[in-house]
Write a protein that holds these residues in place. Sequence first.
Motif, PDB file in Angstrom:
ATOM      1  N   UNK A 119      33.707 -39.374  -9.350  1.00  0.00           N
ATOM      2  CA  UNK A 119      34.854 -38.216  -9.033  1.00  0.00           C
ATOM      3  C   UNK A 119      34.431 -37.056  -9.845  1.00  0.00           C
ATOM      4  N   UNK A 120      34.528 -36.116  -9.147  1.00  0.00           N
ATOM      5  CA  UNK A 120      34.436 -34.753  -9.858  1.00  0.00           C
ATOM      6  C   UNK A 120      35.862 -33.969  -9.890  1.00  0.00           C
ATOM      7  N   UNK A 121      36.278 -33.405 -10.792  1.00  0.00           N
ATOM      8  CA  UNK A 121      37.236 -32.449 -10.921  1.00  0.00           C
ATOM      9  C   UNK A 121      36.605 -30.824 -10.809  1.00  0.00           C
ATOM     10  N   UNK A 122      36.426 -30.323  -9.478  1.00  0.00           N
ATOM     11  CA  UNK A 122      35.729 -29.086  -9.341  1.00  0.00           C
ATOM     12  C   UNK A 122      36.603 -27.837 -10.248  1.00  0.00           C
ATOM     13  N   UNK A 123      35.692 -27.130 -10.664  1.00  0.00           N
ATOM     14  CA  UNK A 123      35.960 -25.648 -11.187  1.00  0.00           C
ATOM     15  C   UNK A 123      35.751 -24.459 -10.497  1.00  0.00           C
ATOM     16  N   UNK A 124      36.453 -23.486 -10.704  1.00  0.00           N
ATOM     17  CA  UNK A 124      36.508 -22.423  -9.631  1.00  0.00           C
ATOM     18  C   UNK A 124      35.138 -21.653  -9.772  1.00  0.00           C
ATOM     19  N   UNK A 125      34.470 -21.939 -10.871  1.00  0.00           N
ATOM     20  CA  UNK A 125      33.261 -21.104 -11.135  1.00  0.00           C
ATOM     21  C   UNK A 125      32.030 -21.854 -10.515  1.00  0.00           C
ATOM     22  N   UNK A 126      32.120 -22.954  -9.791  1.00  0.00           N
ATOM     23  CA  UNK A 126      31.244 -23.830  -9.031  1.00  0.00           C
ATOM     24  C   UNK A 126      30.829 -24.825 -10.300  1.00  0.00           C
ATOM     25  N   UNK A 127      31.366 -25.093 -11.158  1.00  0.00           N
ATOM     26  CA  UNK A 127      30.953 -26.374 -12.087  1.00  0.00           C
ATOM     27  C   UNK A 127      32.013 -27.256 -11.773  1.00  0.00           C
ATOM     28  N   UNK A 128      32.231 -28.171 -13.064  1.00  0.00           N
ATOM     29  CA  UNK A 128      33.337 -29.014 -12.796  1.00  0.00           C
ATOM     30  C   UNK A 128      33.689 -29.227 -14.323  1.00  0.00           C
ATOM     31  N   UNK A 129      35.227 -29.516 -14.174  1.00  0.00           N
ATOM     32  CA  UNK A 129      36.143 -29.840 -15.404  1.00  0.00           C
ATOM     33  C   UNK A 129      36.091 -31.414 -15.761  1.00  0.00           C
ATOM     34  N   UNK A 130      35.606 -32.097 -14.951  1.00  0.00           N
ATOM     35  CA  UNK A 130      36.157 -33.621 -15.135  1.00  0.00           C
ATOM     36  C   UNK A 130      35.042 -34.184 -14.382  1.00  0.00           C
ATOM     37  N   UNK A 131      34.358 -35.380 -14.821  1.00  0.00           N
ATOM     38  CA  UNK A 131      33.412 -36.139 -14.034  1.00  0.00           C
ATOM     39  C   UNK A 131      33.837 -37.653 -14.535  1.00  0.00           C
ATOM     40  N   UNK A 132      34.006 -38.602 -13.661  1.00  0.00           N
ATOM     41  CA  UNK A 132      34.302 -39.683 -13.916  1.00  0.00           C
ATOM     42  C   UNK A 132      33.166 -40.783 -13.197  1.00  0.00           C
ATOM     43  N   UNK A 133      32.956 -41.854 -13.689  1.00  0.00           N
ATOM     44  CA  UNK A 133      31.913 -42.616 -13.185  1.00  0.00           C
ATOM     45  C   UNK A 133      32.689 -44.275 -13.257  1.00  0.00           C
ATOM     46  N   UNK A 134      32.137 -44.938 -12.178  1.00  0.00           N
ATOM     47  CA  UNK A 134      32.394 -46.626 -12.574  1.00  0.00           C
ATOM     48  C   UNK A 134      31.192 -47.391 -12.763  1.00  0.00           C
ATOM     49  N   UNK A 135      30.029 -46.612 -12.586  1.00  0.00           N
ATOM     50  CA  UNK A 135      28.733 -47.134 -13.189  1.00  0.00           C
ATOM     51  C   UNK A 135      27.939 -46.107 -13.352  1.00  0.00           C
ATOM     52  N   UNK A 136      26.799 -46.344 -14.245  1.00  0.00           N
ATOM     53  CA  UNK A 136      25.852 -45.220 -14.591  1.00  0.00           C
ATOM     54  C   UNK A 136      25.357 -44.679 -13.588  1.00  0.00           C
ATOM     55  N   UNK A 137      25.252 -43.377 -13.495  1.00  0.00           N
ATOM     56  CA  UNK A 137      24.397 -42.684 -12.192  1.00  0.00           C
ATOM     57  C   UNK A 137      23.555 -41.649 -13.095  1.00  0.00           C
TER      58      UNK A 137
END
Length: 209
Positions: free
Chosen positions: A126-144
Motif C-alpha cells: 500500500x502507498x500513501x501518495x504525496x502530491x509531489x509524486x513520491x509517497x508519504x506512506x508505504x506498507x507491506x505484508x511481505x518483503x518486496x
Amino acid sequence: MTDALVIVFVKNIKLGTVKTRLAKTIGDYGAFEVYSELVKITENATTELNIDKRIYFSNAVVDTKWPNEFKAVQQGVDLGERMLNAFKDGFEAGYKRIVLIGSDLPEINSTHIENGIKALDKNNVVFGPAEDGGYYLIGLSKLEEPIFINKPWSQPNLLKITLQELHNTNVSVTTLETLNDIDTYEDLIASDFYKSNLKLQEKIQQLND
C-alpha cells in the motif's frame, strides 16, 4: 493489532540539515521551527495508535521523542536501503503487516496509518501518495525488495515508476488518499498547518525581518 507495526523515519532535528529546500527561502532557523512542528504532529498521530511502533532516526536516537518506544538509527547508504533494512527488521521480529511513514506531513493522522494497515489484509503493498509524486506512506505484508532498489528518490516520477514495476510483476497494490508534504515555501504558506499556527507564523516572520 499485535501482528502490525508502524515504522517512523525521523530526521534528527538539527539546524541546517532539515528541510533544506525550505531553508533556502526562510533560512535554517525557520526550517528548523517548521520541521520541529511537523515531528510533533507525527508523534501525536502515532501515539494515539494501539499498534507497536519503531522509530528510526537519521543520525542519533533522541530519548525525549516517542518515550518508551523502540528506537534505533537508520542503516543504509540511501533512503531505499534504509527503508528496506527497517522492513527486514520488522518482518524478522514476526510482524505481518508493516507500515512506514516519514515525519514531515502536516496532514497525517492516526486514521491514515490505520487505513494503511487495514489495506494490507487484501494487498501485498500500500502507498500513501504525496502530491509531489513520491509517497508519504508505504506498507507491506511481505518483503518486496525491488521497491527499494534503483529508484529515483526525491524525484516526481518515483511513485509512478514503482507502481509500474509492481504492476509488471503482478504484486497486488493499493493506494490511500493523496497528501501534501512540505518541501518548499509555497507548500508551507498554502498549508492549513501553517495558516492555523499563528505561533509558527510569528516565529518565521521574526526570523526573516
